[in-house]
Design a protein around this motif. Structure first.
Motif, PDB file in Angstrom:
ATOM      1  N   ARG A 138     -19.357  12.325 -40.576  1.00 19.98           N
ATOM      2  CA  ARG A 138     -19.202  11.665 -39.269  1.00 19.98           C
ATOM      3  C   ARG A 138     -19.619  10.206 -39.360  1.00 19.98           C
ATOM      4  O   ARG A 138     -20.479   9.744 -38.613  1.00 19.98           O
ATOM      5  CB  ARG A 138     -20.018  12.368 -38.178  1.00 19.98           C
ATOM      6  CG  ARG A 138     -19.923  13.883 -38.159  1.00 19.98           C
ATOM      7  CD  ARG A 138     -18.568  14.371 -37.819  1.00 19.98           C
ATOM      8  NE  ARG A 138     -18.507  15.831 -37.783  1.00 19.98           N
ATOM      9  CZ  ARG A 138     -17.402  16.505 -38.107  1.00 19.98           C
ATOM     10  NH1 ARG A 138     -16.317  15.900 -38.501  1.00 19.98           N
ATOM     11  NH2 ARG A 138     -17.405  17.812 -38.027  1.00 19.98           N
ATOM     12  N   GLU A 198     -12.561  13.918 -35.153  1.00 22.44           N
ATOM     13  CA  GLU A 198     -13.651  14.647 -35.795  1.00 22.44           C
ATOM     14  C   GLU A 198     -15.014  14.124 -35.331  1.00 22.44           C
ATOM     15  O   GLU A 198     -15.852  13.686 -36.132  1.00 22.44           O
ATOM     16  CB  GLU A 198     -13.511  14.602 -37.312  1.00 22.44           C
ATOM     17  CG  GLU A 198     -12.559  15.667 -37.860  1.00 22.44           C
ATOM     18  CD  GLU A 198     -11.111  15.196 -37.924  1.00 22.44           C
ATOM     19  OE1 GLU A 198     -10.868  14.000 -37.690  1.00 22.44           O
ATOM     20  OE2 GLU A 198     -10.227  16.028 -38.197  1.00 22.44           O
ATOM     21  N   GLN A 249     -16.306  11.553 -33.886  1.00 23.18           N
ATOM     22  CA  GLN A 249     -16.749  10.230 -34.314  1.00 23.18           C
ATOM     23  C   GLN A 249     -16.913   9.322 -33.094  1.00 23.18           C
ATOM     24  O   GLN A 249     -16.013   9.255 -32.265  1.00 23.18           O
ATOM     25  CB  GLN A 249     -15.679   9.652 -35.254  1.00 23.18           C
ATOM     26  CG  GLN A 249     -15.996   8.297 -35.821  1.00 23.18           C
ATOM     27  CD  GLN A 249     -17.108   8.361 -36.838  1.00 23.18           C
ATOM     28  OE1 GLN A 249     -17.207   9.315 -37.590  1.00 23.18           O
ATOM     29  NE2 GLN A 249     -17.980   7.370 -36.826  1.00 23.18           N
ATOM     30  N   GLN A 281     -18.738  10.289 -28.401  1.00 22.95           N
ATOM     31  CA  GLN A 281     -17.468  10.391 -29.111  1.00 22.95           C
ATOM     32  C   GLN A 281     -16.630   9.203 -28.643  1.00 22.95           C
ATOM     33  O   GLN A 281     -17.079   8.055 -28.815  1.00 22.95           O
ATOM     34  CB  GLN A 281     -16.824  11.751 -28.874  1.00 22.95           C
ATOM     35  CG  GLN A 281     -15.748  12.116 -29.894  1.00 22.95           C
ATOM     36  CD  GLN A 281     -15.179  13.523 -29.668  1.00 22.95           C
ATOM     37  OE1 GLN A 281     -15.684  14.311 -28.878  1.00 22.95           O
ATOM     38  NE2 GLN A 281     -14.094  13.831 -30.361  1.00 22.95           N
ATOM     39  N   GLN A 332     -23.597  19.169 -42.391  1.00 27.24           N
ATOM     40  CA  GLN A 332     -23.705  18.191 -41.307  1.00 27.24           C
ATOM     41  C   GLN A 332     -25.066  18.169 -40.633  1.00 27.24           C
ATOM     42  O   GLN A 332     -25.390  17.228 -39.918  1.00 27.24           O
ATOM     43  CB  GLN A 332     -22.680  18.492 -40.208  1.00 27.24           C
ATOM     44  CG  GLN A 332     -21.252  18.406 -40.644  1.00 27.24           C
ATOM     45  CD  GLN A 332     -20.305  18.791 -39.533  1.00 27.24           C
ATOM     46  OE1 GLN A 332     -20.722  19.017 -38.400  1.00 27.24           O
ATOM     47  NE2 GLN A 332     -19.044  18.860 -39.856  1.00 27.24           N
TER      48      GLN A 332
END
Lengths: 308, 308
Positions: free
Chosen positions: A77, A102, A104, A134, B238
Motif C-alpha cells: 500500500r 487497492e 491506497q 483512500q 500487510q
C-alpha cells in the motif's frame, strides 16, 4: 517540472482489438513502420518523487509497470502516485481509476459534474472509498487555478488550471442526467504550471477560438488532440460513423484543422497525443507523417520524458 | 476443445502497482525466479476460429494483443471473440467488458443478478448497447447446462454449466441491492464441455463439499483458486486485513486447504490460477512451489495452451 507520456493513443489503443485496418494489420505484423501505443496518459511531477496523473487510462496497470519512477519502493500500500486530475468522464480517461482501488490514499480532482456521473451513477467507483484514508474526491471548477497536494496535505509544487472545451458528456450519460449537469464541466483542457514553466494537455478539442489560441501560446509544452487526420476519416475506413468534429475532435489536417489553426503559435513545443489507430500519420513512412514534422510538430510515443 | 490462459494472477496482477512486498520487488528487479502475470483470464474454443472468454479481465486489451488467435483478420469491427461468460460481478472479472465497446456484436452470458448490478447500477455499461447489433445480454442460471452461440446464432460446439459457489456480492454492491439479488447467483464455477471432454474454471472457491468434489473429479482439466497460500497471508504481509476465507478463497495449504481437500481427485489435470502477488508459491525456488508440484499440481502462467 517532469512529464511523461505513459500512453499516446486514442481510445482503444493502437492496434485496436477488433480492427484490422491498414495501420492495425501492419503494426501487428511488423510490416508497417509504426509503433504500437497504449491509450493516452500523462504523468507529471515537480520533484521526481511525488507524481500526479492526468486522467487514468484503461491501460494504466501496464503503464505504471513500464515506468520505474511510478513503482512503490517499500512495504505494501505505497506508491509515488499522489493524485489524479480528471479532464472528463470519458471511459478512456477514467476507467484506470478502478485499477487503483487497492486501498491506497489518493486525491482525485474532478469537477462536480464528473463526480456525479462516476460516484452517483456507477456503483463500481465505491471500491475507491472502502476504507479511510483512500480516495479523497476534490472539487475544482474550470477557470480557477489550484495547487495539487496529496491526501496527507503535501504540496506538489504543481498548479493546475482547467479550460472548458466541450459541452457534451459521454454517450453513456443519459440526456436527463446531462441536462442536470453543468455543460462547461464536460470536457476540459488542463494547464500545469511549476516554477514559471507551463505545459498543456488538450487531448479532446472540439473547436478553437482566439482566446484559446492566445492561451496555448503562453505554454512551453503543448500536448494536443491528434485523434484524426481528416474529418471523415472513420467514415472512409469503416464505411459509416461520425465525423471527427461530431466526435469532439478537431482534425489535424484541412482548413480549420489543428495544423492550420495552430501554425501561428510561437512559444510551445507542439506534440500530438490521443492518436486514433486509423490516423495515417502513425505510419512513419507516410506523407502525412512528414507533413506533420515539416510543420514543426512531434507525434507522441509511449514513454517519452520531458523536463521543463 | 482449445483453452488458453490469457492471464493467471489474482486482482491487481503480479506485480501489483502499489505493492513492494518480497515477491513484487523481486519480480520487478528480476532477482526473484518468478514470472510476472496479468489478471486471470481464460479463452476457449471448440474449432480454433470462434472464441469465448470466461470473464473479461482489466488486462484484456493487452491479453488480446498477446494472443494472435484472437486478432481480427479483415476489415474493421471484426473479431474471433464471439462471446463472454461471466462468473461474477467482481471488477477483476468484468471491467474488461468495457474495453470491448467498439461497436462489436458480442453475446454476454450472465446471471440475472449480475446483469442487474452491471446494467442497472453502472451506467458505464450502456456503452455496450449503443448500436444494433452490439452486446446481446443472455440470461443463465446456475445448475443448468446451455450451449454457447454467437450473436448471429452460430453454435460454438461448447456447452457451459455453472455451479453456485459463493453467496457474497462484491463490496461495491450495497447491502440493500444485495438483499434484492439471488444469493446463489453471486459467484460461480464454470464447467465447459465439448466432444466428451470437460474443463472447469473455479477461480474463487469459498468452501468445498463432497458434491463439489465429486463434480470436479469428472473433469479432464481443472483451473482452481490459487489465490492465497495460507489463510492469514494478507494479514502477515500487510499487518492487517481479511483472511483468505473471509475474502472467499480457500487457501492452498493447511488442513482443509485445496492441496488437502483435492488430493483425492483422480481424473483432472490440476492447475492453480488467480494467484495473488503475495503467494509464496510464485517464487519458483520456494519450498511452497516445490510442495505444489510434488502434490501433482501446476501453477498457471500467462499464455499456456491446452487441447482436450
Amino acid at each position: 517540472m517532469l512529464l511523461r507520456t505513459l500512453g499516446s493513443a486514442a481510445g482503444g489503443g493502437f492496434p485496436q482489438w477488433n480492427c484490422a485496418c491498414h495501420n492495425c494489420i501492419g503494426v501487428r505484423a511488423g510490416t508497417l513502420p509504426a509503433k504500437s501505443r497504449s491509450q493516452s496518459q500523462l504523468a507529471v511531477s515537480a520533484d521526481g518523487r511525488s507524481w500526479y496523473l492526468l486522467g487514468a487510462s484503461p491501460d494504466l496497470r501496464a503503464q505504471i509497470e513500464a515506468t520505474p519512477a511510478l513503482h512503490p519502493h517499500h512495504g505494501v500500500r505505497q506508491s509515488p502516485i499522489a493524485g489524479i486530475v480528471l479532464a472528463s468522464a470519458d471511459l478512456d480517461h477514467v476507467l484506470g481509476l478502478l485499477f487503483l482501488r487497492e486501498l491506497q490514499p489518493l486525491r482525485v480532482y474532478a469537477t462536480p459534474s464528473t463526480q456525479r456521473i462516476l460516484r452517483e451513477d456507477n456503483t463500481a467507483f465505491r471500491m475507491l472509498n472502502r476504507v479511510e484514508p483512500q480516495v479523497e474526491w476534490t472539487d475544482f471548477l474550470p477557470g480557477n487555478s489550484f495547487p495539487l497536494s496529496s491526501v496527507g496535505g503535501d504540496e506538489s509544487g504543481l498548479r493546475i488550471e482547467a479550460i472548458s472545451l466541450g459541452e457534451h458528456y459521454p454517450a453513456y450519460v443519459s440526456p436527463e442526467r446531462s441536462a442536470a449537469l453543468v455543460a462547461g464541466e464536460a470536457s476540459l483542457g488542463l494547464i500545469l504550471t511549476s516554477h514559471g514553466k507551463a505545459a498543456g494537455y488538450f487531448p479532446a478539442v472540439p473547436r478553437m477560438d482566439d482566446e484559446l489560441l492566445a492561451k496555448l501560446d503562453t505554454l512551453d509544452l503543448l500536448f494536443f488532440d491528434g485523434t484524426f487526420w481528416s474529418d471523415d476519416e472513420l467514415i472512409r475506413v469503416q464505411g459509416a460513423g461520425q465525423t471527427s468534429l461530431q466526435m469532439g475532435h478537431t482534425p489535424v489536417s484541412s482548413a480549420g484543422g489543428s495544423l492550420d489553426r495552430l501554425a501561428a503559435l510561437r512559444k510551445p513545443r507542439k506534440i500530438f497525443v490521443h492518436i486514433n489507430n486509423t490516423n495515417p500519420m502513425l505510419d512513419e513512412s507516410s506523407v502525412e507523417h512528414r507533413q506533420v514534422h515539416d510543420a514543426g510538430w512531434e507525434i507522441a510515443e509511449d514513454g517519452w520524458q520531458f523536463e521543463l
